[in-house]
Design an enzyme around this catalytic site. Sequence first.
Site, PDB file in Angstrom:
ATOM      1  N   ARG A  41     -12.634  12.254   9.763  1.00  0.00           N
ATOM      2  CA  ARG A  41     -11.913  11.556   8.694  1.00  0.00           C
ATOM      3  C   ARG A  41     -12.609  11.802   7.345  1.00  0.00           C
ATOM      4  NH1 ARG A  41      -7.038   8.228   9.219  1.00  0.00           N
ATOM      5  NH2 ARG A  41      -6.935   7.320   7.155  1.00  0.00           N
ATOM      6  N   ASN A  66      -1.627   1.638  -6.035  1.00  0.00           N
ATOM      7  CA  ASN A  66      -0.803   1.630  -4.824  1.00  0.00           C
ATOM      8  C   ASN A  66       0.350   0.667  -5.028  1.00  0.00           C
ATOM      9  OD1 ASN A  66      -0.135   1.977  -1.977  1.00  0.00           O
ATOM     10  ND2 ASN A  66      -0.963  -0.082  -1.670  1.00  0.00           N
ATOM     11  N   HIS A 115       2.888  -1.779  -2.842  1.00  0.00           N
ATOM     12  CA  HIS A 115       2.891  -2.402  -1.514  1.00  0.00           C
ATOM     13  C   HIS A 115       4.119  -3.320  -1.387  1.00  0.00           C
ATOM     14  CE1 HIS A 115       1.161  -3.970   2.167  1.00  0.00           C
ATOM     15  NE2 HIS A 115       1.497  -5.180   1.747  1.00  0.00           N
ATOM     16  N   ASP A 161      -9.053  -0.621  -3.983  1.00  0.00           N
ATOM     17  CA  ASP A 161     -10.507  -0.696  -3.800  1.00  0.00           C
ATOM     18  C   ASP A 161     -10.812  -0.343  -2.349  1.00  0.00           C
ATOM     19  OD1 ASP A 161      -9.894  -2.929  -2.323  1.00  0.00           O
ATOM     20  OD2 ASP A 161     -10.803  -4.370  -3.710  1.00  0.00           O
ATOM     21  N   GLY A 187     -11.027  -2.135   0.272  1.00  0.00           N
ATOM     22  CA  GLY A 187     -10.379  -2.942   1.306  1.00  0.00           C
ATOM     23  C   GLY A 187      -8.957  -2.435   1.544  1.00  0.00           C
ATOM     24  N   ASP A 233      -5.382  -3.054   0.768  1.00  0.00           N
ATOM     25  CA  ASP A 233      -4.466  -3.761  -0.138  1.00  0.00           C
ATOM     26  C   ASP A 233      -5.125  -4.970  -0.816  1.00  0.00           C
ATOM     27  OD1 ASP A 233      -2.412  -1.950   0.610  1.00  0.00           O
ATOM     28  OD2 ASP A 233      -1.968  -3.143   2.378  1.00  0.00           O
TER      29      ASP A 233
HETATM   30  C1  GAR Z   1       7.459   1.483  -0.179  1.00  0.00           C
HETATM   31  O1  GAR Z   1       8.141   0.286   0.048  1.00  0.00           O
HETATM   32  C2  GAR Z   1       5.965   1.216  -0.255  1.00  0.00           C
HETATM   33  O2  GAR Z   1       5.635  -0.023  -0.785  1.00  0.00           O
HETATM   34  C3  GAR Z   1       5.604   1.264   1.208  1.00  0.00           C
HETATM   35  O3  GAR Z   1       6.322   2.343   1.715  1.00  0.00           O
HETATM   36  C4  GAR Z   1       7.563   2.437   1.003  1.00  0.00           C
HETATM   37  C5  GAR Z   1       7.761   3.876   0.575  1.00  0.00           C
HETATM   38  O4  GAR Z   1       9.069   4.106   0.197  1.00  0.00           O
HETATM   39  N1  GAR Z   1       4.200   1.419   1.369  1.00  0.00           N
HETATM   40  C6  GAR Z   1       3.508   0.799   2.323  1.00  0.00           C
HETATM   41  O5  GAR Z   1       4.004   0.119   3.187  1.00  0.00           O
HETATM   42  C7  GAR Z   1       2.009   1.062   2.259  1.00  0.00           C
HETATM   43  N2  GAR Z   1       1.318   0.081   3.025  1.00  0.00           N
HETATM   44  P1  GAR Z   1       9.489   5.497  -0.470  1.00  0.00           P
HETATM   45  O6  GAR Z   1       8.855   6.613   0.395  1.00  0.00           O
HETATM   46  O7  GAR Z   1      10.973   5.538  -0.392  1.00  0.00           O
HETATM   47  O8  GAR Z   1       8.961   5.510  -1.867  1.00  0.00           O
END
Ligand code: GAR
Length: 218
Positions: free
Chosen positions: A80, A122, A124, A156, A158, A160
């Site tokens: 990784r 990010n 979320h 950061d 962690g 989210d």
């Molecule tokens: C979004 O809702 C984003 O917040 C989520 O994936 C989706 C991507 O949509 N991300 C997560 O869940 C990260 N933990 P998209 O590919 O259509 O932009």
Amino acid sequence: MPGSAERGRPARVVVLVSGSGTNLQALLDAQGTVLESGGRPQGFEVVAVGADRDGIAGLERARRSGVPTFVCRVGEHPSRGEWDRTLTEAVAAHQPDLVVSAGFMKIVGKEFLARFGGRFINTHPALLPSFPGANAVRDALAYGVRVTGCTVHFVDDGVDTGPIIAQGVVEVREEDRADQGAALHERIKEVERVLLVDVVGRLARHGYRIEGRKVMIP
Ligand code: GAR
């Protein structure tokens, strides 16, 4: 990070994706054409799109817009840590001012954060700090919340947990409670796309500083 006026050019943005890339598309659509002055109305430019897998709509969207792409698969690296190093170098090659995780379903490592911490954001699909992690929409529904939404935050070390920049609210409807969250997630994404474009534009145009958990955009 300084704003557009001090920088004298649009902010260079690298976007990371793992799936359909509708948030990426919103950024691509919003960045606008180049002005005569050489600027961009929103103050940013998507200079590259990276993914952890091939064959996804997100990469196709980038290619259609003529934006360079790269793919960095975990499985092709001995560890990784090696993957994290390759990803860091691939992103750094595009000299970004900001890196945006827009549905990128991997947790980056130490090297990436050492290089891009404080300029890695990010989006979320929940109102953090509630429901972090990969199944946020499902977890929120399972908990029985009546209101949820989306959060754009700095990353950061962690999951989210980084400083919050902006949040959008979405109501849970009665019919959402009977399914796995697909319809609710679509409504969250409608809000999320607008929020993400607004945040990236404001950070790019005005600059920002981070004081503890507070993000200050002048
Ligand atoms: C979004 O809702 C984003 O917040 C989520 O994936 C989706 C991507 O949509 N991300 C997560 O869940 C990260 N933990 P998209 O590919 O259509 O932009």
